[in-house]
Design a protein around this motif. Structure first.
Motif, short mmCIF file in Angstrom:
data_model
loop_
_atom_site.label_atom_id
_atom_site.label_comp_id
_atom_site.label_asym_id
_atom_site.label_seq_id
_atom_site.Cartn_x
_atom_site.Cartn_y
_atom_site.Cartn_z
N THR A 23 12.71 22.93 -42.85
CA THR A 23 11.43 23.05 -43.55
C THR A 23 11.40 22.04 -44.69
OG1 THR A 23 12.10 24.65 -45.25
CG2 THR A 23 11.50 25.54 -43.07
N SER A 57 1.32 14.59 -46.48
CA SER A 57 1.11 14.63 -45.03
C SER A 57 2.32 14.11 -44.25
CB SER A 57 -0.13 13.81 -44.66
OG SER A 57 0.01 12.46 -45.07
N ASP A 62 4.81 16.91 -44.11
CA ASP A 62 4.32 17.90 -43.15
C ASP A 62 4.54 17.44 -41.72
OD1 ASP A 62 3.52 19.45 -45.29
OD2 ASP A 62 1.41 18.83 -45.19
N ASP A 63 4.30 16.15 -41.49
CA ASP A 63 4.50 15.62 -40.13
C ASP A 63 5.97 15.66 -39.71
OD1 ASP A 63 1.81 15.14 -39.86
OD2 ASP A 63 1.93 13.00 -40.32
N ARG A 83 6.76 19.23 -38.76
CA ARG A 83 6.19 19.54 -37.43
C ARG A 83 7.03 18.90 -36.33
NH1 ARG A 83 1.25 18.26 -40.13
NH2 ARG A 83 0.00 20.14 -40.53
N ASN A 92 10.07 20.76 -35.44
CA ASN A 92 9.89 22.16 -35.01
C ASN A 92 8.86 22.30 -33.92
OD1 ASN A 92 11.55 23.87 -37.09
ND2 ASN A 92 10.49 22.33 -38.33
N GLY A 136 6.09 20.78 -33.22
CA GLY A 136 4.68 20.69 -33.56
C GLY A 136 4.18 21.76 -34.50
N GLU A 137 5.05 22.68 -34.90
CA GLU A 137 4.66 23.77 -35.79
C GLU A 137 5.33 23.62 -37.15
OE1 GLU A 137 2.45 26.08 -34.98
OE2 GLU A 137 2.24 25.34 -32.92
N ILE A 138 4.69 24.18 -38.18
CA ILE A 138 5.33 24.28 -39.49
C ILE A 138 5.80 25.72 -39.65
CG2 ILE A 138 5.00 24.19 -41.99
CD1 ILE A 138 3.07 21.94 -41.65
#
Length: 331
Positions: A4, A58, A61-62, A65, A68, A70-72
């Motif tokens: 994360t 961003s 965040d990318d 993703r 994982n 494509g998910e956060i």
């Protein structure tokens, strides 16, 4: 465990999925991933502040993703150092914090407020102070240029008849120039902000503290206050100077119940921009020493050191210069 934004950079680098993602990001920018060595213990999120705007949220965040599917994922508990608030440590106390709109000053003001203190938050940026007040509605903000006497007067007026602490945090970098290159403009501005303004604030709060018979003053110095190879001529002079002011005031006012101490940070990931025109010679000369920084701290790390010395936990400490630098000063 899912990666994360609060996983450390070291955890990302050592992960079979995260490592290639981080290295790939650096390859795109042409930067060397080895630059991350001093910050391996910091959360990935800290890259946003460290980049000084070059790396937006961003991108982080990318990365999360991509690591994982494509998910956060929901953040788990941080694996590194966690700020532990001491409830009530500043209850009933009024503390002035300069440079409070960003970086170390903001982290210090926030911690004191969350530990029960009444904070007078001073900074030149009114907009950023407004944002801080939205986060901490109980604080009192004073926007102004502390190199001007009217701004200092406004801060003292906002504090009123009770001033228990002063944290002189506000400061700026120089252009890494050596003495033979330092211009009057750089010298005058750096000394005004880093040395003269803190001195004038000290001079203003000491009579209030004397009447009460106690108080605590904390002046932020730097590794550049301990040595000659951490920054440029003007910044180094200003930070050596603030240590001298600290030690003199500690001797003069210790018997009156006023403790005066300093914290000397090393590398800090605050995202404070450097001046636009840096000395080529000075930058090259300092580079080997700056590359030896063992670790880079967050603003919250420094706030922990600062609030300790401001609080009654440091009741028997006066004239100390605490190197909060991850061990850089002993190399």
């Amino acid at each position: 465990m899912a990666l994360t934004a609060h996983s450390t950079i070291g955890e990302w680098m050592n992960d079979a999925t995260g490592g290639p993602l981080i290295r790939g990001l650096f390859e795109k920018t042409g930067a060397d991933p080895e630059l991350l060595t001093p910050v391996l213990g910091l959360p990935l999120q800290q890259l946003v502040a460290m980049s000084q705007g070059a790396l937006p949220q961003s991108v982080v965040d990318d990365l999360v993703r991509a690591a994982n599917g494509g998910e956060i994922p929901e953040d788990t508990a941080p694996t590194g150092w966690v700020e532990n608030i001491t409830p009530g440590r500043f209850t009933g106390k009024t503390v002035i914090v300069t440079g409070a709109a960003s970086g170390i000053g903001r982290a210090t003001a926030s911690r004191i407020a969350r530990e029960g203190g009444r904070v007078i938050a001073a900074d030149i940026s009114a907009d950023k102070l407004d944002a801080l007040k939205d986060e901490l509605p109980g604080i009192v903000t004073v926007a102004g240029d502390l190199t001007q006497q009217d701004a200092i007067d406004a801060v003292i007026a906002a504090a009123g008849d009770q001033i228990d602490g002063l944290a002189n945090v506000a400061g700026i970098n120089d252009d890494f120039s050596p003495a033979g290159e330092t211009t009057d403009a750089v010298w005058d501005r750096v000394l005004a902000i880093n040395l003269t303004a803190p001195f004038k604030l000290m001079r203003a709060v000491i009579p209030v503290m004397e009447k009460k018979g106690r108080g605590a003053i904390l002046n932020v110095s730097s590794e550049a206050g301990l040595r000659g190879n951490a920054s440029g001529n003007a910044y180094t002079a200003s930070k050596h100077g603030i240590i001298g002011v600290t030690k003199s005031a500690a001797v003069m006012y210790g018997p009156k119940g006023i403790r005066v101490n300093s914290v000397a940070p090393g590398g800090v990931a605050t995202g404070i921009p450097m001046p636009p025109h840096m000395s080529e010679y000075g930058s090259a000369r300092l580079a080997p020493f700056q590359q030896a920084i063992p670790s880079v701290a967050t603003a919250e790390h420094l706030a922990a050191s600062i609030t300790f010395l401001l609080s009654d936990d440091a009741v028997n400490i006066n004239s100390a210069v605490l190197a909060s630098d991850g061990g850089w000063s002993v190399q």
